[in-house]
Enzyme design. Structure first.
Site, PDB file in Angstrom:
ATOM      1  N   ASP A 335      52.842   6.544  89.762  1.00 49.60           N
ATOM      2  CA  ASP A 335      52.939   7.995  89.836  1.00 49.60           C
ATOM      3  C   ASP A 335      51.563   8.571  89.476  1.00 49.60           C
ATOM      4  O   ASP A 335      50.703   7.865  88.943  1.00 49.60           O
ATOM      5  CB  ASP A 335      54.039   8.500  88.893  1.00 49.60           C
ATOM      6  CG  ASP A 335      54.548   9.873  89.307  1.00 49.60           C
ATOM      7  OD1 ASP A 335      53.863  10.543  90.105  1.00 49.60           O
ATOM      8  OD2 ASP A 335      55.627  10.284  88.837  1.00 49.60           O
ATOM      9  N   GLU A 536      58.697  19.632  87.070  1.00 48.19           N
ATOM     10  CA  GLU A 536      58.315  18.627  86.069  1.00 48.19           C
ATOM     11  C   GLU A 536      58.304  19.218  84.652  1.00 48.19           C
ATOM     12  O   GLU A 536      59.137  20.048  84.314  1.00 48.19           O
ATOM     13  CB  GLU A 536      56.978  17.983  86.453  1.00 48.19           C
ATOM     14  CG  GLU A 536      57.079  17.318  87.838  1.00 48.19           C
ATOM     15  CD  GLU A 536      55.876  16.481  88.204  1.00 48.19           C
ATOM     16  OE1 GLU A 536      55.436  15.673  87.381  1.00 48.19           O
ATOM     17  OE2 GLU A 536      55.390  16.614  89.348  1.00 48.19           O
TER      18      GLU A 536
HETATM   19  C1  BGC Z   1      49.220  18.914  91.421  1.00 47.01           C
HETATM   20  C2  BGC Z   1      50.362  18.725  92.380  1.00 47.01           C
HETATM   21  C3  BGC Z   1      51.019  17.421  92.137  1.00 47.01           C
HETATM   22  C4  BGC Z   1      51.418  17.341  90.718  1.00 47.01           C
HETATM   23  C5  BGC Z   1      52.018  16.019  90.460  1.00 47.01           C
HETATM   24  C6  BGC Z   1      49.669  18.756  90.011  1.00 47.01           C
HETATM   25  O1  BGC Z   1      48.611  18.815  89.137  1.00 47.01           O
HETATM   26  O2  BGC Z   1      48.622  20.159  91.603  1.00 47.01           O
HETATM   27  O3  BGC Z   1      49.886  18.734  93.680  1.00 47.01           O
HETATM   28  O4  BGC Z   1      52.117  17.192  92.961  1.00 47.01           O
HETATM   29  O5  BGC Z   1      50.316  17.542  89.843  1.00 47.01           O
HETATM   30  O6  BGC Z   1      52.503  15.972  89.189  1.00 47.01           O
HETATM   31  C1  BGC Z   2      55.733  13.236  90.348  1.00 47.21           C
HETATM   32  C2  BGC Z   2      56.264  12.445  91.497  1.00 47.21           C
HETATM   33  C3  BGC Z   2      55.554  12.835  92.764  1.00 47.21           C
HETATM   34  C4  BGC Z   2      54.068  12.717  92.582  1.00 47.21           C
HETATM   35  C5  BGC Z   2      53.264  13.114  93.801  1.00 47.21           C
HETATM   36  C6  BGC Z   2      54.245  13.216  90.293  1.00 47.21           C
HETATM   37  O1  BGC Z   2      53.784  14.015  89.274  1.00 47.21           O
HETATM   38  O2  BGC Z   2      56.260  12.719  89.143  1.00 47.21           O
HETATM   39  O3  BGC Z   2      57.647  12.643  91.601  1.00 47.21           O
HETATM   40  O4  BGC Z   2      56.012  12.037  93.811  1.00 47.21           O
HETATM   41  O5  BGC Z   2      53.664  13.534  91.519  1.00 47.21           O
HETATM   42  O6  BGC Z   2      53.216  14.472  93.956  1.00 47.21           O
END
Ligand code: BGC
Ligand code: BGC
Length: 857
Positions: A335, A536
């Site tokens: 991840d 998240e």
């Molecule tokens: C980004 C997102 C990304 C996420 C993943 C962020 O900092 O801007 O594009 O999907 O992190 O956790």
């Molecule tokens: C998330 C994932 C996601 C990845 C890509 C991560 O922060 O936990 O679920 O697939 O970002 O955006």
């Protein structure tokens, strides 16, 4: 190795890592509010808990020979490049040509050319350019086609105009695996229209504590639905092993996040799971049993730890359990810089993860280049075994061969490519509308107020009534799902849109007003309200009270009822919440979850047909228990002493005669519960606080990641995880400040009485040229400012340090803790560069605060 020997060595490993983590936990770099890693003695590894899965996709000798042949022709550099997955914001097509990465991703809210309104043609062009660059043999990279992964987690949700399905929590309430398979097949099609090969779905987290900000990404608190759904989704995305497997209309799926993400302590995102190994299997692994048996080709490692050991570095889970015992032969992707969180690793270097069994590093940011170079060096030095690299690359090649990536035409020439009529097609939206109808759960319907008649006079109100962004939640166009308006959803509909259509033919009338005002007194008010979008950790909560400290929706419900108007509440949320007061103030109450782009379908269930017949009844049933108090945050089916307000499986129909009393307890039951740290800023500002900048006479709320107001510039920064800190530059041209404040006063007396300290992690990048104040503001003109110039001046530059101030110092300086409007305000008239993270009020630590009241004078 025998199981016994094996177990012993694993126990040793877990214990030593946990102790090491606990030691790290004491230094200043750690979040002051997070629980420290727990000791690991209670984990006794028992590999026999894990079954050998009967995986539908079998190994094939011809294909394996092909894998071996390709592998044999690759250089070490080409192999490592297959294991590096950078993000589209950080690499160019030229980088792809030069290095030949195996895959790349777009994160939530990342679009071709950084353009939110990128068209399907723009997406295809990027896919095509990357593909052509990956097979270009003019430089050193390999000629193996790269694959593109995206978070299509409720439809192809990064693309404007795509069909957005209800988030998984709503799908759980439908309890309909056939429907889920259709949804997955549609998602695969819309993704393929844009030339993308691979999706990071399904999330199969079994969510045990609803404070978790990702609760809505889970189908249920119980493994039953999760297991059957994950098999169905994987079939829908990839096709069945014996039929259309990874054919022209299918994408590679990812079961995520392995393992135990839904079971962390306190529902803490990326936190620590302390379940036993048996529970880990019985509860948290069931989605893998379903999804991997159905042939999912990839697994994403989780950010969480199990007994203090981060999964990205856990060889037992990634290799022994998942690959060796369960028999998974696809690849494990990391991840978002998850490897960087392993002890001893950074985003730029982490042999531990590869050695533990990670096959692909997800490495957004510019860390990809050093990570690539370091990994090559670590293979050369023997820190990573060549056999491990060969195994990882074989897995990647196996999946690419199974998916026909070598034989398929290039992205722009594929069967569905460019068929833009499929993006948001009517047939797709029809399925989404069915899902919305089936996801609605009726919790209260006193005097059978519902269904309504299209011949009534209806007031529709609340800030969710005509708000497609709000009803869609996080992971909607942008990562957090914020900053969208109805124009960003062409072809979509709000809840209001559907009701307006329903009433268009009847004799009824409809009036829309966000604040509840009307020109003609309605028969019934439909109030659509609920949580603002989040994703998240930004959605983590302290307790489940809805609108804690700011009961504005309750006030609206009450004022309507006081005027003699019947109230139907439609509650938008990513989790069950403690809404006793709102239930009391409603005649009918519908849990609508996060329905997505097809809000119109809500009206199909709320209203009868013109002739009074029921059109669609409620069929949704709770897949999460509903809490009876704000602190009943972890209440799950099969618990001992199970006493939720509404149990798992609850949901009324029009035939139900249940009457819910209007006098549910409205006093939050957190009395008597020990004080826990009050997080004010934990990766993002926590409710009810928000961030404002002030410069001279100007004040402005912070609404973006990078913002300047007069003398102060603000931007987000990565400290431990992405965007968990904020950096500030004061240029000295005016008195300027940053404030974490609320619209409503907070009663923090219990903290002031509980020997608490205000704690914050700071990093001074450039010392102040004038005085710096840390202040709290209370209602009216009450405020308490402490001069912290000397303290900051004593800190080493460019190092994170925890500082803490006894609340008693603020009290002495005049703070009234019964009415705190802002617990954190930092201001200066000078030049200063400083970053901060992890602001919290922590009980029982005032006396040991690092700053004494006298130093601040
Ligand atoms: C980004 C997102 C990304 C996420 C993943 C962020 O900092 O801007 O594009 O999907 O992190 O956790
Ligand atoms: C998330 C994932 C996601 C990845 C890509 C991560 O922060 O936990 O679920 O697939 O970002 O955006």
């Amino acid at each position: 190795m025998t199981i016994n020997n094996y177990s012993k060595s694993m126990t040793k490993l877990l214990i030593s890592s946990a102790i090491a983590l606990a030691i790290v936990g004491c230094n200043d770099e750690q979040t002051p509010t997070k629980p420290q890693a727990q000791v690991a003695e209670q984990v006794s590894e028992n590999i026999t808990i894990w079954p050998k899965l009967d995986i539908a996709v079998k190994k094939d000798d011809v294909l394996e020979a092909e894998v071996a042949k390709i592998l044999a022709g690759m250089t070490l550099e080409q192999k490592v490049a297959q294991m590096i997955q950078p993000e589209i914001r950080d690499i160019s097509v030229a980088d792809m040509r030069k290095y030949g990465f195996g895959s790349y991703l777009n994160g939530g809210g990342a679009f071709p050319d950084n353009n939110k309104h990128a068209t399907p043609a723009d997406w295809i062009k990027l896919a095509e350019d990357m593909y052509q660059a990956s097979i270009d043999d003019s430089l050193d990279g390999s000629t193996i086609p790269a694959i593109w992964g995206t978070d299509a987690v409720h439809g192809h949700n990064n693309v404007i105009g795509a069909t957005l399905f209800p988030h998984n929590i709503g799908l759980g309430a439908t309890n309909n695996p056939d429907l889920i398979e259709q949804i997955a097949a549609i998602t695969a099609k819309e993704v393929m229209v844009t030339g993308i090969d691979w999706v990071f779905a399904p999330t199969v987290a079994v969510v045990r504590d609803d404070r978790w900000g990702r609760t809505y990404e889970g189908y249920s608190e119980d493994p039953e639905i999760v297991k059957s759904y994950s098999a169905a989704i994987v079939k829908g995305l990839q096709g069945s092993a014996d039929k259309d497997f990874l054919g022209d209309e299918r994408v590679i799926s990812t079961v995520k996040h392995f393992l135990g993400d839904g079971g962390t302590e306190g529902g803490d995102d990326q936190g620590n799971n302390l379940t036993t190994e048996q529970q880990l299997f019985d509860i948290h692994a069931q989605g893998y049993v379903g999804g991997l048996s159905a042939g999912s080709q990839s697994v994403m490692a989780s950010f969480n730890s199990w007994h203090g050991v981060k999964n990205h570095g856990n060889k037992y889970l990634l290799t022994d359990v998942l690959k060796d015992q369960m028999g998974f032969d696809g690849f494990v992707v990391g991840d978002w810089n998850g490897h960087g969180q392993i002890k001893g690793c950074s985003n730029e270097s982490c042999p531990q993860s590869i050695n533990a069994g990670l096959d692909i590093f997800m490495v957004p940011t510019d860390a990809w280049k050093p990570l690539y170079e370091n990994t090559i060096a670590q293979v050369k030095s023997g820190e990573i075994a060549q056999t491990r690299i060969d195994d990882a690359v074989s897995r990647i090649l196996r999946v690419k061969l199974r998916a026909g990536i070598f034989d398929k035409p290039s992205p722009e020439k594929r069967t569905l490519s460019g068929k833009t009529e499929l993006i948001g097609a009517k047939a797709h939206r029809d399925v989404a509308q069915q899902a919305v109808r089936e996801s609605l759960v009726l919790l209260k319907n006193n005097e059978n107020l519902l269904p309504l008649s299209p011949h009534q006079n209806i007031l529709i109100t609340g800030d969710g009534a005509d708000n497609i962004g709000k009803q869609s939640g996080g992971w909607t166009i942008t990562w957090q799902g914020t900053g969208n308006n109805n124009d960003d959803f062409p072809g979509g509909s709000s809840i209001y849109d559907g009701i307006k259509e329903k009433l268009a033919n009847g004799e009824g009338a409809i009036e829309l007003s966000v604040d509840g005002s009307y020109s003609q007194k309605p028969d019934v008010a439909i109030v659509v309200f609920g949580e603002e979008p989040y994703a998240e950790g930004n959605g983590d909560l302290d307790n489940l009270e809805y609108q804690r400290g700011d009961k504005k929706d309750l006030a609206l419900l009450k004022s309507l009822q006081a005027q003699g108007i019947k109230v139907v509440s439609v509650f938008i949320s990513g989790r069950p919440m403690w809404v006793n007061a709102e239930l009391n103030a409603s005649d009918a109450f519908v849990a609508a979850w996060l329905p997505g782009s097809e809000g119109r379908a809500v009206s199909d269930v709320l209203f009868t047909k013109d002739n009074g017949d029921i059109d669609y009844d409620f069929t949704g049933k709770l897949s999460f228990s509903w809490p009876a108090s704000s602190v009943q945050t972890s209440v799950n089916r099969h618990d001992n002493n199970y006493q939720p307000l509404f149990p798992y499986g609850y949901g009324l129909t029009y035939a139900s005669t249940d009457l819910l009393a209007n006098d549910l307890a409205e006093v939050s039951s957190d009395k008597g519960v020990a004080l826990t740290a009050k997080k004010i800023f934990d990766r993002s500002v926590q409710k009810p606080w928000h961030v404002n900048l002030t410069s001279g006479e100007l004040t402005s709320p912070v609404i973006s990641n990078v913002q300047t107001l007069g003398a102060v510039s603000f931007k987000t920064l990565d400290k431990v995880v992405q965007e968990d800190a904020r950096s500030l530059i004061f240029d000295g041209s005016a008195l300027a400040s940053i404030t974490l404040g609320s619209n409503f006063p907070e009663d923090l007396r219990a903290y002031a009485e509980g020997d608490s300290a205000l704690m914050v992690n700071v990093r001074v990048e450039k010392q102040a040229t004038d005085k710096v104040y840390l202040a709290m503001k209370c209602e009216g003109s009450c405020r308490a400012a402490l001069d912290i110039s000397k303290v900051l001046a004593s800190l080493p530059e460019n190092q994170w340090q925890a500082i803490s101030v006894d609340l008693a110092c603020f009290k002495e300086a005049g703070a009234d803790f019964s009415k705190i409007m802002s617990p954190f305000k930092l201001s200066t008239g000078g030049k200063l560069s400083l970053s901060f993270a992890d602001v919290a009020i922590v009980p029982d630590s005032g006396k040991q605060a690092s700053i004494s009241c006298s130093t601040t004078l």
